[in-house]
Write a protein that holds these residues in place. Structure first.
Motif, PDB file in Angstrom:
ATOM      1  N   LEU A  30      35.472 -11.710  50.731  1.00 22.07           N
ATOM      2  CA  LEU A  30      35.459 -10.788  49.589  1.00 22.07           C
ATOM      3  C   LEU A  30      35.824 -11.541  48.324  1.00 22.07           C
ATOM      4  O   LEU A  30      36.753 -12.356  48.339  1.00 22.07           O
ATOM      5  N   GLU A  31      35.103 -11.264  47.237  1.00 25.68           N
ATOM      6  CA  GLU A  31      35.551 -11.692  45.923  1.00 25.68           C
ATOM      7  C   GLU A  31      36.291 -10.503  45.343  1.00 25.68           C
ATOM      8  O   GLU A  31      35.709  -9.432  45.138  1.00 25.68           O
ATOM      9  N   VAL A  32      37.572 -10.672  45.137  1.00 24.31           N
ATOM     10  CA  VAL A  32      38.396  -9.588  44.602  1.00 24.31           C
ATOM     11  C   VAL A  32      38.518  -9.828  43.103  1.00 24.31           C
ATOM     12  O   VAL A  32      39.078 -10.832  42.673  1.00 24.31           O
ATOM     13  N   ILE A  33      37.955  -8.920  42.324  1.00 26.59           N
ATOM     14  CA  ILE A  33      37.891  -9.119  40.872  1.00 26.59           C
ATOM     15  C   ILE A  33      38.814  -8.118  40.193  1.00 26.59           C
ATOM     16  O   ILE A  33      38.809  -6.929  40.536  1.00 26.59           O
ATOM     17  N   MET A  34      39.637  -8.604  39.284  1.00 27.29           N
ATOM     18  CA  MET A  34      40.510  -7.741  38.486  1.00 27.29           C
ATOM     19  C   MET A  34      40.086  -7.884  37.033  1.00 27.29           C
ATOM     20  O   MET A  34      39.898  -9.006  36.555  1.00 27.29           O
TER      21      MET A  34
ATOM     22  N   ALA B 137      36.676  -5.514  29.190  1.00 27.93           N
ATOM     23  CA  ALA B 137      35.273  -5.567  29.632  1.00 27.93           C
ATOM     24  C   ALA B 137      34.638  -6.888  29.210  1.00 27.93           C
ATOM     25  O   ALA B 137      34.814  -7.345  28.078  1.00 27.93           O
ATOM     26  N   ALA B 138      33.897  -7.497  30.141  1.00 32.18           N
ATOM     27  CA  ALA B 138      33.141  -8.729  29.856  1.00 32.18           C
ATOM     28  C   ALA B 138      32.155  -8.916  31.007  1.00 32.18           C
ATOM     29  O   ALA B 138      32.196  -8.189  32.007  1.00 32.18           O
ATOM     30  N   GLY B 139      31.256  -9.888  30.837  1.00 38.83           N
ATOM     31  CA  GLY B 139      30.393 -10.330  31.924  1.00 38.83           C
ATOM     32  C   GLY B 139      29.604  -9.210  32.570  1.00 38.83           C
ATOM     33  O   GLY B 139      29.015  -8.365  31.895  1.00 38.83           O
ATOM     34  N   SER B 140      29.603  -9.205  33.911  1.00 40.94           N
ATOM     35  CA  SER B 140      28.739  -8.269  34.639  1.00 40.94           C
ATOM     36  C   SER B 140      29.157  -6.815  34.440  1.00 40.94           C
ATOM     37  O   SER B 140      28.331  -5.915  34.511  1.00 40.94           O
ATOM     38  N   LEU B 141      30.443  -6.573  34.179  1.00 37.78           N
ATOM     39  CA  LEU B 141      30.876  -5.182  33.953  1.00 37.78           C
ATOM     40  C   LEU B 141      30.298  -4.664  32.632  1.00 37.78           C
ATOM     41  O   LEU B 141      29.816  -3.524  32.558  1.00 37.78           O
ATOM     42  N   SER B 142      30.306  -5.504  31.616  1.00 33.24           N
ATOM     43  CA  SER B 142      29.739  -5.094  30.320  1.00 33.24           C
ATOM     44  C   SER B 142      28.265  -4.757  30.461  1.00 33.24           C
ATOM     45  O   SER B 142      27.782  -3.753  29.926  1.00 33.24           O
TER      46      SER B 142
ATOM     47  N   GLY C 253      23.396 -12.754  46.946  1.00 34.20           N
ATOM     48  CA  GLY C 253      23.876 -12.795  45.560  1.00 34.20           C
ATOM     49  C   GLY C 253      25.192 -12.059  45.367  1.00 34.20           C
ATOM     50  O   GLY C 253      25.441 -11.490  44.309  1.00 34.20           O
ATOM     51  N   ASP C 254      26.059 -12.099  46.387  1.00 29.45           N
ATOM     52  CA  ASP C 254      27.402 -11.506  46.293  1.00 29.45           C
ATOM     53  C   ASP C 254      27.396 -10.065  45.747  1.00 29.45           C
ATOM     54  O   ASP C 254      27.943  -9.796  44.674  1.00 29.45           O
ATOM     55  N   PRO C 255      26.775  -9.127  46.479  1.00 29.51           N
ATOM     56  CA  PRO C 255      26.680  -7.755  45.958  1.00 29.51           C
ATOM     57  C   PRO C 255      28.034  -7.047  45.872  1.00 29.51           C
ATOM     58  O   PRO C 255      28.923  -7.285  46.685  1.00 29.51           O
TER      59      PRO C 255
ATOM     60  N   PHE D 237      39.511 -11.934  36.287  1.00 36.29           N
ATOM     61  CA  PHE D 237      39.540 -13.078  37.204  1.00 36.29           C
ATOM     62  C   PHE D 237      39.091 -12.646  38.588  1.00 36.29           C
ATOM     63  O   PHE D 237      39.011 -11.458  38.894  1.00 36.29           O
ATOM     64  N   LYS D 238      38.791 -13.670  39.399  1.00 35.69           N
ATOM     65  CA  LYS D 238      38.361 -13.462  40.786  1.00 35.69           C
ATOM     66  C   LYS D 238      39.325 -14.205  41.701  1.00 35.69           C
ATOM     67  O   LYS D 238      39.648 -15.362  41.439  1.00 35.69           O
ATOM     68  N   ILE D 239      39.793 -13.542  42.745  1.00 32.64           N
ATOM     69  CA  ILE D 239      40.637 -14.210  43.734  1.00 32.64           C
ATOM     70  C   ILE D 239      40.088 -13.941  45.127  1.00 32.64           C
ATOM     71  O   ILE D 239      39.253 -13.053  45.320  1.00 32.64           O
TER      72      ILE D 239
ATOM     73  N   ASP E 146      37.452 -21.858  36.170  1.00 32.53           N
ATOM     74  CA  ASP E 146      36.197 -21.505  36.870  1.00 32.53           C
ATOM     75  C   ASP E 146      36.206 -20.043  37.308  1.00 32.53           C
ATOM     76  O   ASP E 146      35.142 -19.444  37.462  1.00 32.53           O
ATOM     77  N   THR E 147      37.377 -19.515  37.582  1.00 35.97           N
ATOM     78  CA  THR E 147      37.470 -18.212  38.256  1.00 35.97           C
ATOM     79  C   THR E 147      38.155 -17.132  37.409  1.00 35.97           C
ATOM     80  O   THR E 147      38.386 -16.024  37.900  1.00 35.97           O
ATOM     81  N   CYS E 148      38.500 -17.492  36.185  1.00 38.49           N
ATOM     82  CA  CYS E 148      39.126 -16.524  35.272  1.00 38.49           C
ATOM     83  C   CYS E 148      38.372 -16.532  33.947  1.00 38.49           C
ATOM     84  O   CYS E 148      37.751 -17.528  33.595  1.00 38.49           O
ATOM     85  N   ARG E 149      38.445 -15.440  33.198  1.00 36.32           N
ATOM     86  CA  ARG E 149      38.050 -15.487  31.777  1.00 36.32           C
ATOM     87  C   ARG E 149      39.317 -15.536  30.938  1.00 36.32           C
ATOM     88  O   ARG E 149      40.175 -14.665  31.063  1.00 36.32           O
ATOM     89  N   PHE E 150      39.387 -16.579  30.111  1.00 34.43           N
ATOM     90  CA  PHE E 150      40.524 -16.797  29.220  1.00 34.43           C
ATOM     91  C   PHE E 150      40.017 -16.784  27.779  1.00 34.43           C
ATOM     92  O   PHE E 150      39.108 -17.570  27.456  1.00 34.43           O
TER      93      PHE E 150
ATOM     94  N   PHE F 108      30.225 -22.992  29.975  1.00 34.51           N
ATOM     95  CA  PHE F 108      29.150 -23.640  30.752  1.00 34.51           C
ATOM     96  C   PHE F 108      28.028 -22.643  31.038  1.00 34.51           C
ATOM     97  O   PHE F 108      26.854 -22.924  30.798  1.00 34.51           O
ATOM     98  N   ARG F 109      28.398 -21.441  31.534  1.00 30.97           N
ATOM     99  CA  ARG F 109      27.375 -20.451  31.889  1.00 30.97           C
ATOM    100  C   ARG F 109      26.459 -20.158  30.699  1.00 30.97           C
ATOM    101  O   ARG F 109      25.261 -19.988  30.857  1.00 30.97           O
ATOM    102  N   ARG F 110      27.059 -20.070  29.507  1.00 29.20           N
ATOM    103  CA  ARG F 110      26.312 -19.613  28.329  1.00 29.20           C
ATOM    104  C   ARG F 110      25.956 -20.740  27.375  1.00 29.20           C
ATOM    105  O   ARG F 110      25.567 -20.484  26.223  1.00 29.20           O
TER     106      ARG F 110
HETATM  107  P1  TMP Z   1      31.508 -11.293  36.359  1.00 30.38           P
HETATM  108  O1  TMP Z   1      31.780 -10.573  35.077  1.00 30.38           O
HETATM  109  O2  TMP Z   1      30.380 -12.282  36.251  1.00 30.38           O
HETATM  110  O3  TMP Z   1      31.340 -10.354  37.517  1.00 30.38           O
HETATM  111  O4  TMP Z   1      32.802 -12.171  36.687  1.00 30.38           O
HETATM  112  C1  TMP Z   1      34.070 -11.583  36.836  1.00 30.38           C
HETATM  113  C2  TMP Z   1      35.127 -12.666  37.030  1.00 30.38           C
HETATM  114  O5  TMP Z   1      34.933 -13.340  38.252  1.00 30.38           O
HETATM  115  C3  TMP Z   1      35.112 -13.756  35.959  1.00 30.38           C
HETATM  116  O6  TMP Z   1      36.451 -14.089  35.643  1.00 30.38           O
HETATM  117  C4  TMP Z   1      34.432 -14.922  36.605  1.00 30.38           C
HETATM  118  C5  TMP Z   1      34.751 -14.750  38.060  1.00 30.38           C
HETATM  119  N1  TMP Z   1      33.671 -15.161  38.950  1.00 30.38           N
HETATM  120  C6  TMP Z   1      33.900 -16.125  39.909  1.00 30.38           C
HETATM  121  O7  TMP Z   1      35.006 -16.677  40.011  1.00 30.38           O
HETATM  122  N2  TMP Z   1      32.876 -16.469  40.749  1.00 30.38           N
HETATM  123  C7  TMP Z   1      31.645 -15.905  40.678  1.00 30.38           C
HETATM  124  O8  TMP Z   1      30.754 -16.261  41.460  1.00 30.38           O
HETATM  125  C8  TMP Z   1      31.421 -14.887  39.686  1.00 30.38           C
HETATM  126  C9  TMP Z   1      30.084 -14.234  39.550  1.00 30.38           C
HETATM  127  C10 TMP Z   1      32.453 -14.551  38.852  1.00 30.38           C
END
Ligand code: TMP
Length: 237
Positions: free
Chosen positions: A89-93, A97-102, A128-130, A176-178, A197-201, A215-217
């Motif tokens: 599981l990718e646990v996202i907190m 709002a940003a990224g895929s939620l936006s 694709g990590d649904p 972030f994702k944990i 890599d795994t947080c938005r700061f 990097f992504r953008r």
């Molecule tokens: P998202 O807005 O793209 O869903 O990303 C939410 C958060 O999860 C963001 O802090 C980046 C992180 N993330 C990962 O660590 N690995 C991933 O594969 C993805 C898509 C996001």
């Protein structure tokens, strides 16, 4: 501790066995991918930054009573961790709002969420990590109700601690994702990494992005952003 054969290579890390079956060595790479591996590149010294940032955060979380896989930093890019069975599981907190939620909800990036939002994605590259919810997780047997309760309370506690901690270094923790793992005794502990890599700061004053979105953008100054996070957390050493 003796390093033994490679167990696994992921997009950003390699994992090695050791002579102790309960311990693994994680080695952080400079490779970067985005959009499920479609975009590829390298970020100079990323592995060393993520190793140090993640170990720093896990040490602080341990002091807050959060159990993690972190054991000991071995060198610039390698760390000794407890061997766990990763819960897929990718646990996202999310706090802002940003990224895929936006995108999904039409909320402009930067919109404050009135309460933190927890999301789950099923870790499965082919799909694709649904995004999934508690019912999918239980129906698929990915985790039990009891484990989900532990994951949820740990995720909120980690978010509360990290949000206030990053504020002290002028960083807004956007989201972030944990990931979590099961120990051989069946305890759920924090695993994987906590890094740019795994947080938005975002810089508190300027909203400048200090994370993998550079990097992504293709925003430029990717390496500089990673170094800046390291410097704010650990100073110049
Ligand atoms: P998202 O807005 O793209 O869903 O990303 C939410 C958060 O999860 C963001 O802090 C980046 C992180 N993330 C990962 O660590 N690995 C991933 O594969 C993805 C898509 C996001």
């Amino acid at each position: 501790m003796e390093k033994r054969e490679q167990l696994y290579e992921g997009k950003a890390k390699k994992v090695f066995k050791t002579d102790d079956p309960n311990l693994l060595i994680v080695s952080y790479k400079d490779d970067a991918t985005a959009f499920n591996g479609e975009k590829k590149g390298t970020i100079a010294a990323k592995g060393a930054v993520n190793n140090r940032v993640s170990n720093h955060m896990m040490s602080l979380l341990e002091k807050e009573g959060i159990k993690t896989h972190y054991v000991e930093t071995l060198n610039d890019r390698e760390t000794l961790v407890r061997s766990v069975e990763i819960i897929p599981l990718e646990v996202i907190m999310r706090n802002i709002a940003a990224g895929s939620l936006s995108k999904r909800l039409g909320l402009p990036e930067g919109t404050k969420l009135s309460v933190p939002v927890l999301e789950y994605c099923y870790k499965k590259d082919e799909l694709g990590d649904p995004m999934i919810n508690n019912y999918h997780i239980k129906a698929m047997g990915l985790a039990t109700e009891e484990e989900l309760q532990v994951i949820e309370s740990m995720a909120f506690a980690i978010n509360a601690f990290m949000t206030q901690y990053f504020k002290t270094v002028n960083i807004e923790l956007i989201d972030f994702k944990i990931e979590f793992g099961r120990t051989p005794e069946g305890e759920v502990i924090l695993a994987d990494e906590i890094s740019p890599d795994t947080c938005r700061f975002w810089d508190t004053n300027t909203n400048e992005k200090l994370d993998k979105d550079r990097f992504r953008r293709d925003l430029g100054n990717v390496e500089e952003a990673y170094q800046e996070v390291l410097k704010r957390l650990l100073g110049d050493h």
